[in-house]
Enzyme design. Structure first.
Site, PDB file in Angstrom:
ATOM      1  N   GLU A  42      -7.667  61.681  70.682  1.00  0.00           N
ATOM      2  CA  GLU A  42      -7.724  61.467  69.772  1.00  0.00           C
ATOM      3  C   GLU A  42      -6.086  61.654  69.246  1.00  0.00           C
ATOM      4  OE1 GLU A  42      -9.251  65.610  68.178  1.00  0.00           O
ATOM      5  OE2 GLU A  42     -11.240  64.536  68.337  1.00  0.00           O
ATOM      6  N   ARG A  96      -2.953  64.992  63.564  1.00  0.00           N
ATOM      7  CA  ARG A  96      -2.183  65.994  63.565  1.00  0.00           C
ATOM      8  C   ARG A  96      -2.363  67.251  62.964  1.00  0.00           C
ATOM      9  NH1 ARG A  96       1.960  63.640  59.768  1.00  0.00           N
ATOM     10  NH2 ARG A  96      -0.184  62.461  58.817  1.00  0.00           N
ATOM     11  N   LYS A 152      -2.386  60.780  76.499  1.00  0.00           N
ATOM     12  CA  LYS A 152      -2.842  61.908  75.284  1.00  0.00           C
ATOM     13  C   LYS A 152      -1.898  62.662  76.236  1.00  0.00           C
ATOM     14  CE  LYS A 152      -4.138  65.308  72.739  1.00  0.00           C
ATOM     15  NZ  LYS A 152      -4.507  64.707  71.063  1.00  0.00           N
ATOM     16  N   LEU A 197      11.733  66.255  64.761  1.00  0.00           N
ATOM     17  CA  LEU A 197      12.932  66.326  64.973  1.00  0.00           C
ATOM     18  C   LEU A 197      13.456  67.531  63.913  1.00  0.00           C
ATOM     19  CD1 LEU A 197      15.054  63.084  65.738  1.00  0.00           C
ATOM     20  CD2 LEU A 197      14.579  65.233  67.030  1.00  0.00           C
ATOM     21  N   GLY A 237      13.785  74.491  64.079  1.00  0.00           N
ATOM     22  CA  GLY A 237      12.702  75.642  64.051  1.00  0.00           C
ATOM     23  C   GLY A 237      11.881  76.509  65.045  1.00  0.00           C
ATOM     24  N   CYS A 261      -2.047  72.541  71.268  1.00  0.00           N
ATOM     25  CA  CYS A 261      -2.260  71.296  71.436  1.00  0.00           C
ATOM     26  C   CYS A 261      -0.976  70.993  72.121  1.00  0.00           C
ATOM     27  CB  CYS A 261      -2.110  70.338  70.407  1.00  0.00           C
ATOM     28  SG  CYS A 261      -3.947  70.172  70.061  1.00  0.00           S
ATOM     29  N   ARG A 301      -3.493  79.438  66.326  1.00  0.00           N
ATOM     30  CA  ARG A 301      -3.423  79.681  67.729  1.00  0.00           C
ATOM     31  C   ARG A 301      -2.076  79.452  68.324  1.00  0.00           C
ATOM     32  NH1 ARG A 301      -7.354  75.110  69.253  1.00  0.00           N
ATOM     33  NH2 ARG A 301      -6.480  73.752  68.098  1.00  0.00           N
TER      34      ARG A 301
END
Length: 470
Positions: free
Chosen positions: A192, A195, A245, A291, A294, A301, A371
């Site tokens: 998969e 997003r 992946k 980009l 933060g 993931c 999570r």
């Protein structure tokens, strides 16, 4: 003197995830009878309890570019399988995403929810979408998917196809195919590339479809199943599909850590990371996306997939050292605001008389997934020094326990001394500017409107130049 963000007093490096939640959407079509096996994971400090949920789809056809059946997999820490099935059967979802509820429940009785594995006995295709969390040593915990596949094999008919959607170690699918061959069952691996927070839109408009398949009959079936999608379709072997992946997620994680380090440097040399980013993105070799400086990446993931790839590379004596640095950088980056707060007050222990507001609690702004929430990791540490902490996040307010949670952001800002922005809650820019007078804002996502800054006592961002006092 700055504190070391890796010191024991500053961070618990191996704090376990308290909750798990993920969403995966897949579209099915044509005249195949398709079933999905998913799993509910309750991840607590001591106990890991897994409950299987089976979602049944009787997919009749595919018409005019629109799918007839859709599937949602939910990994949620609330309740047992019976409770979850009752929730879904009553047309309720435990997660928030635009368009998701309408997409799932638009087809009435065509979509059924059950925990009965017998329902897959007549299926031509069974999709496995089970969580594969990380172990303490960074290896992939395949116990949930192992048990789900073992159970599925008991009921699947001969000449049916098992499609693995879970992210699994390179080589896993090949081993499963050897077992399946003894049962006259074929195996396909389909990674998969969705997003979180945009899974529904990505599922109906995928950038590519990757299918790992090693027998011609299964390839022909998958071609028929997905033939109405216009995106590129790539057919490859199991290992290449599995690695694609990991390679994709690790490259995106690397871009995030890279721009964060550039942003940290920009703060020290009085450069503006917003301008630097725009200039970089004009280079077609670099392109746009991932980009945004933060506090690093969280969620279900990137955190586990970076660790899993590095573990696997070390295991075969081909360590990808760059990924290990990405992991280390991300671990440091998530405590950037705490480090600045500690510097401002000469130690976190001096914050007792100050009221602190956390803006955003999920791992990113348009998701209800907590999570590997960066805010949660910071909260665990900061709460050791002060109880004057208030939280604001309308998407996950029901999941926050033991702390004051507010619905009125304006009131929260007015009553706080320090405002820490952890996710993209853009509504903060709609608040009356007078509410920000003489406040300290630590902006971990660079979202605060520039016209608010002059009202502040102190403002800190990730790479918009040096820390400014007003």
């Amino acid at each position: 003197m700055k504190r070391d963000p890796n010191s024991q007093s500053y961070t618990d490096k191996y704090l376990r995830k308290l909750l798990s939640l993920s969403v995966d959407l897949i579209i099915f079509m044509r005249n195949f009878k398709v079933h999905e096996i998913a799993e509910v994971i309750y991840d607590e400090e001591i106990d890991d309890v897994a409950y299987n949920i089976l979602f049944e789809f009787e997919v009749d056809r595919y018409e005019n570019g629109k799918s007839i059946g859709r599937f949602v997999k939910v990994n949620d820490p609330i309740g047992k399988s019976k409770e979850k099935i009752e929730l879904l059967s009553s047309h309720k979802l435990p997660i928030d995403e635009e368009g998701l509820k309408e997409a799932i429940f638009a087809h009435g009785e065509k979509v059924k929810f059950s925990s009965d594995y017998h329902l897959i006995a007549d299926s031509d295709i069974v999709f496995i979408c089970v969580n594969t969390p990380e172990k303490n040593n960074w290896d992939v915990d395949t116990s949930y998917i192992d048990s789900s596949i073992e159970e599925a094999f008991k009921y699947m008919k001969a000449q049916s196809i098992l499609v693995i959607k879970s992210t699994v170690p390179v080589g896993f699918t090949k081993n499963i195919s050897l077992l399946a061959g003894n049962l006259n069952i074929s195996v396909v691996f389909m990674p998969e590339f969705l997003r979180q927070g945009n899974a529904y839109l990505d599922s109906i408009n995928p950038s590519r479809i990757v299918i790992g398949v090693e027998d011609e009959k299964s390839k022909n079936t998958m071609e028929e199943l997905f033939k109405n999608f216009t995106c590129p379709k790539l057919y490859t072997d199991f290992s290449s599909a599995e690695l694609s992946k990991y390679a994709s997620n690790n490259f995106l994680a690397t871009k995030i850590s890279f721009i964060n380090q550039i942003a940290n440097f920009a703060n020290e040399v009085n450069a503006n990371i917003d301008d630097v980013k725009k200039i970089m993105e004009l280079d077609p070799r670099i392109g746009q996306g991932s980009l945004n400086p933060g506090l690093g990446f969280g969620g279900g993931c990137f955190v586990k997939d970076t660790k899993a790839l590095y573990y696997q590379s070390e295991k075969v004596n081909a360590p990808i050292s760059l990924i290990k640095e990405v992991i280390n950088q991300n671990e440091k980056q998530k405590y950037l605001l705490l480090e600045e707060l500690s510097n401002l007050y000469f130690g976190l222990e001096n914050l007792k008389d100050n009221k602190i507001l956390f803006v955003g609690y999920s791992f990113k702004g348009n998701s209800s997934d907590i999570r590997n929430s960066i805010a949660l990791d910071n909260l665990k540490i900061l709460s050791r020094f002060t109880n004057n902490i208030t939280l604001y996040d309308p998407l996950v307010k029901d999941k926050i326990k033991g702390y004051e949670v507010i619905d009125d952001l304006k009131e929260g800002i007015t009553n706080s001394d320090v405002i820490m922005i952890f996710t993209e809650r853009f509504e903060i820019n709609d608040i009356d500017r007078t509410c920000f007078q003489n406040k300290t804002v630590l902006d971990g996502r660079n979202i605060l409107s520039k016209d608010i800054i002059p009202h502040l006592k102190y403002y800190f961002s990730v790479g918009r130049g040096k820390v400014k006092k007003f």
